[in-house]
Enzyme design. Structure first.
Site, PDB file in Angstrom:
ATOM      1  N   CYS A 138       0.278   2.972   3.638  1.00  0.00           N
ATOM      2  CA  CYS A 138       0.659   2.379   4.932  1.00  0.00           C
ATOM      3  C   CYS A 138       1.601   1.185   4.813  1.00  0.00           C
ATOM      4  O   CYS A 138       1.935   0.567   5.834  1.00  0.00           O
ATOM      5  CB  CYS A 138      -0.590   1.983   5.723  1.00  0.00           C
ATOM      6  SG  CYS A 138      -1.360   0.446   5.160  1.00  0.00           S
ATOM      7  N   CYS A 162      -5.556   0.790   6.204  1.00  0.00           N
ATOM      8  CA  CYS A 162      -5.655   2.256   6.253  1.00  0.00           C
ATOM      9  C   CYS A 162      -6.838   2.804   5.451  1.00  0.00           C
ATOM     10  O   CYS A 162      -7.061   4.008   5.444  1.00  0.00           O
ATOM     11  CB  CYS A 162      -4.363   2.894   5.755  1.00  0.00           C
ATOM     12  SG  CYS A 162      -4.180   2.851   3.965  1.00  0.00           S
ATOM     13  N   CYS A 219      -8.706  -4.848 -10.334  1.00  0.00           N
ATOM     14  CA  CYS A 219      -8.259  -3.804 -11.255  1.00  0.00           C
ATOM     15  C   CYS A 219      -7.800  -2.627 -10.392  1.00  0.00           C
ATOM     16  O   CYS A 219      -8.620  -1.943  -9.774  1.00  0.00           O
ATOM     17  CB  CYS A 219      -9.453  -3.426 -12.141  1.00  0.00           C
ATOM     18  SG  CYS A 219      -9.054  -2.266 -13.435  1.00  0.00           S
ATOM     19  N   CYS A 275       0.833  -1.198   0.000  1.00  0.00           N
ATOM     20  CA  CYS A 275       0.000   0.000   0.000  1.00  0.00           C
ATOM     21  C   CYS A 275       0.874   1.257   0.000  1.00  0.00           C
ATOM     22  O   CYS A 275       1.798   1.385   0.812  1.00  0.00           O
ATOM     23  CB  CYS A 275      -0.888  -0.021   1.241  1.00  0.00           C
ATOM     24  SG  CYS A 275      -1.939   1.425   1.413  1.00  0.00           S
TER      25      CYS A 275
END
Ligand code: FE
Length: 135
Positions: free
Chosen positions: A50, A99, A119, A47
């Site tokens: 985070c 997050c 996607c 991510c």
């Protein structure tokens, strides 16, 4: 620290303008513009907000959509889902479970074994090439 409790203002200080628009405000990057659309490197996609582990390069495939596509998340608990009815469509939004960052959408037209197509916006991801998928 509690990632989910961060305010927009705090995120805006950490993220670039484009990252903030997609990750925190659910914008979509234009197709074929993201840095991972054609990426075939090994590693774990984390991510942007985070660093939570989200997707493995092992499950990435070329969907032709212009966005990086995966047939499953790296762990079932690494993402969460919400029904998205914006733009006159009913879609399933995919978010980082830690997050709440907007990642993209999941569709049911992917390849086996799951037939799912996650996607995902490149800008929501950071490829960690040092982290190997041992599955
Ligand atoms: Fe996150």
């Amino acid at each position: 620290m509690e990632w989910a409790e961060k305010t927009d203002r705090e995120w805006a200080e950490i993220l670039s303008e484009d990252e903030f628009a997609v990750c925190r405000k659910k914008a979509t990057e234009p197709p074929f513009t993201g840095k991972y659309t054609y990426c075939k490197d090994d590693g774990i996609y984390r991510c942007t907000c985070c660093s939570n582990e989200l997707f493995s390069s092992r499950t990435k495939f070329d969907s032709g959509s212009g966005w990086p596509s995966f047939f499953e998340p790296v762990n079932k608990d690494s993402v969460k889902y919400e029904t998205d009815v914006s733009y006159g469509m009913v879609r399933v939004e995919v978010m980082c479970a830690r997050c709440g960052s907007h990642l993209g959408h999941v569709f049911e037209d992917g390849p086996g074994p799951t037939h799912n197509r996650f996607c995902i916006n490149s800008i929501s991801l950071n490829l960690d090439r040092d982290k190997k998928d041992h599955n």
